[in-house]
Scaffold this active site. Structure first.
Site, PDB file in Angstrom:
ATOM      1  N   GLU A  22     -25.904 -12.564 -13.826  1.00 49.98           N
ATOM      2  CA  GLU A  22     -27.336 -12.300 -13.609  1.00 49.98           C
ATOM      3  C   GLU A  22     -28.147 -12.676 -14.838  1.00 49.98           C
ATOM      4  OE1 GLU A  22     -27.150  -8.607 -10.412  1.00 49.98           O
ATOM      5  OE2 GLU A  22     -27.040  -8.151 -12.535  1.00 49.98           O
ATOM      6  N   LYS A  79     -29.540  -3.444 -15.935  1.00 50.99           N
ATOM      7  CA  LYS A  79     -28.909  -4.061 -14.774  1.00 50.99           C
ATOM      8  C   LYS A  79     -27.395  -3.964 -14.932  1.00 50.99           C
ATOM      9  CE  LYS A  79     -30.224  -7.876 -12.942  1.00 50.99           C
ATOM     10  NZ  LYS A  79     -29.966  -7.276 -11.624  1.00 50.99           N
ATOM     11  N   ASP A 103     -31.482  -1.684 -11.961  1.00 51.96           N
ATOM     12  CA  ASP A 103     -31.146  -0.263 -11.902  1.00 51.96           C
ATOM     13  C   ASP A 103     -32.243   0.577 -12.527  1.00 51.96           C
ATOM     14  OD1 ASP A 103     -28.486  -0.572 -10.718  1.00 51.96           O
ATOM     15  OD2 ASP A 103     -28.097  -1.689 -12.553  1.00 51.96           O
ATOM     16  N   SER A 158     -28.136  -4.445  -3.321  1.00 53.37           N
ATOM     17  CA  SER A 158     -28.668  -4.182  -1.981  1.00 53.37           C
ATOM     18  C   SER A 158     -30.106  -4.678  -1.812  1.00 53.37           C
ATOM     19  CB  SER A 158     -28.579  -2.684  -1.678  1.00 53.37           C
ATOM     20  OG  SER A 158     -29.263  -1.941  -2.660  1.00 53.37           O
ATOM     21  N   THR A 211     -28.116 -10.054  -7.193  1.00 51.58           N
ATOM     22  CA  THR A 211     -27.005  -9.311  -6.574  1.00 51.58           C
ATOM     23  C   THR A 211     -27.420  -7.856  -6.369  1.00 51.58           C
ATOM     24  OG1 THR A 211     -25.349 -10.763  -7.553  1.00 51.58           O
ATOM     25  CG2 THR A 211     -24.624  -8.540  -6.989  1.00 51.58           C
ATOM     26  N   GLY A 267     -24.190  -3.141 -10.094  1.00 55.70           N
ATOM     27  CA  GLY A 267     -23.318  -3.822  -9.132  1.00 55.70           C
ATOM     28  C   GLY A 267     -22.247  -4.671  -9.816  1.00 55.70           C
TER      29      GLY A 267
HETATM   30  C1  5RP Z   1     -26.089  -5.797  -9.980  1.00 54.69           C
HETATM   31  C2  5RP Z   1     -27.439  -5.352 -10.372  1.00 54.69           C
HETATM   32  C3  5RP Z   1     -28.348  -4.911  -9.289  1.00 54.69           C
HETATM   33  O1  5RP Z   1     -29.479  -5.692  -9.316  1.00 54.69           O
HETATM   34  C4  5RP Z   1     -28.713  -3.488  -9.529  1.00 54.69           C
HETATM   35  O2  5RP Z   1     -27.517  -2.727  -9.584  1.00 54.69           O
HETATM   36  C5  5RP Z   1     -29.629  -2.946  -8.433  1.00 54.69           C
HETATM   37  O3  5RP Z   1     -28.933  -2.892  -7.236  1.00 54.69           O
HETATM   38  P1  5RP Z   1     -29.581  -2.320  -5.925  1.00 54.69           P
HETATM   39  O4  5RP Z   1     -30.632  -3.294  -5.491  1.00 54.69           O
HETATM   40  O5  5RP Z   1     -28.424  -2.226  -4.956  1.00 54.69           O
HETATM   41  O6  5RP Z   1     -30.146  -0.960  -6.245  1.00 54.69           O
HETATM   42  O7  5RP Z   1     -27.814  -5.360 -11.508  1.00 54.69           O
HETATM   43  O8  5RP Z   1     -25.297  -6.107 -11.088  1.00 54.69           O
END
Ligand code: 5RP
Length: 230
Positions: A103, A94, A84, A28, A26, A97
């Site tokens: 996850e 993580k 993250d 971007s 999950t 999102g």
């Molecule tokens: C969602 C996550 C995402 O993988 C993490 O936030 C990275 O997101 P992005 O690819 O948008 O930077 O852990 O829960």
């Protein structure tokens, strides 16, 4: 930045083989992976995926990627997901999102997890990104006190706040829980803190992914770096 995320996703796609059962991350960066996977499926590749969020489920369906659940299959060959933060041991933060619970369940059910990210996510020590902790709303204050105590035992401290959605209401996860974001700055011993958080009643899951990622694909201005866990 978005181009770098797509490059990382494209490199991870090289690890996908016909017939694989895949965990679909999950965020971007993972979104690019699902997009590119959809293109492969349209050209005849046979895979089946387990999405880590309702958002990814909707995207995968729109891209034509066949989906299943962990109740219908006994394991996954590969999960590809963003992060993250990622440190040198491939421990992760993580949950930015909000999908950390699914996850982690999906990553833990996978033979292999590949993390895809732009290289800004690479850190010496985890903790600059606020640590998401998914909690049950009932007894929140008691759970937060226990979390603060775990932080103190682990030698960290910082502000905590209940995550809000863009509309100002409390953010509710796909599982119906809330998220507390902890601004710790540095987490010197992430495996130890992860263990302490995991046993707190009221904590559903936390965003420290310890020993789950085997490979990190990091895209930067100088090209792609692939790091394998030692
Ligand atoms: C969602 C996550 C995402 O993988 C993490 O936030 C990275 O997101 P992005 O690819 O948008 O930077 O852990 O829960």
């Amino acid at each position: 930045m978005d181009a770098l995320k797509r490059q990382a996703a494209a490199r991870a796609l090289e690890h996908v083989q016909d017939g694989m059962k895949l965990g679909l991350g999950t965020g971007s960066t993972a979104k690019h992976f699902v997009d590119l996977l959809g293109e492969k499926v349209a050209k005849g590749m046979r895979v089946i995926g387990v999405p880590t969020s309702e958002a990814t489920r909707a995207q995968a369906q729109a891209c034509g990627v066949p989906l299943t659940t962990l109740d219908e299959i006994d394991h996954l060959d590969l999960t590809v997901d963003g992060a993250d933060e990622c440190d040198g041991a491939l421990n992760l933060i993580k949950g930015g999102g909000g999908a950390l619970l699914r996850e982690k369940i999906v990553a833990a059910a996978s033979d292999r997890m590949i993390v895809i990210a732009d290289d800004s996510k690479w850190v010496d020590v985890l903790g600059r990104f606020p640590l998401p902790v998914e909690v049950i709303p009932f007894g929140l204050a008691a759970t937060q006190r226990a979390i603060v105590s775990a932080f103190a035992q682990s030698g960290v401290s910082g502000q905590m706040e209940v995550r809000k959605a863009k509309d100002g209401h409390v953010f509710v996860t796909d599982g119906g829980h809330w998220i507390v974001d902890a601004h710790l700055g540095k987490i010197p011993d992430a495996p130890s803190l992860a263990g302490m958080l995991s046993v707190i009643p009221g904590v559903v899951e936390h965003g420290l992914f310890i020993g789950l990622a085997r490979t990190a694909v990091l895209a930067g201005a100088q090209g792609i770096r692939v790091v394998e866990r030692r």
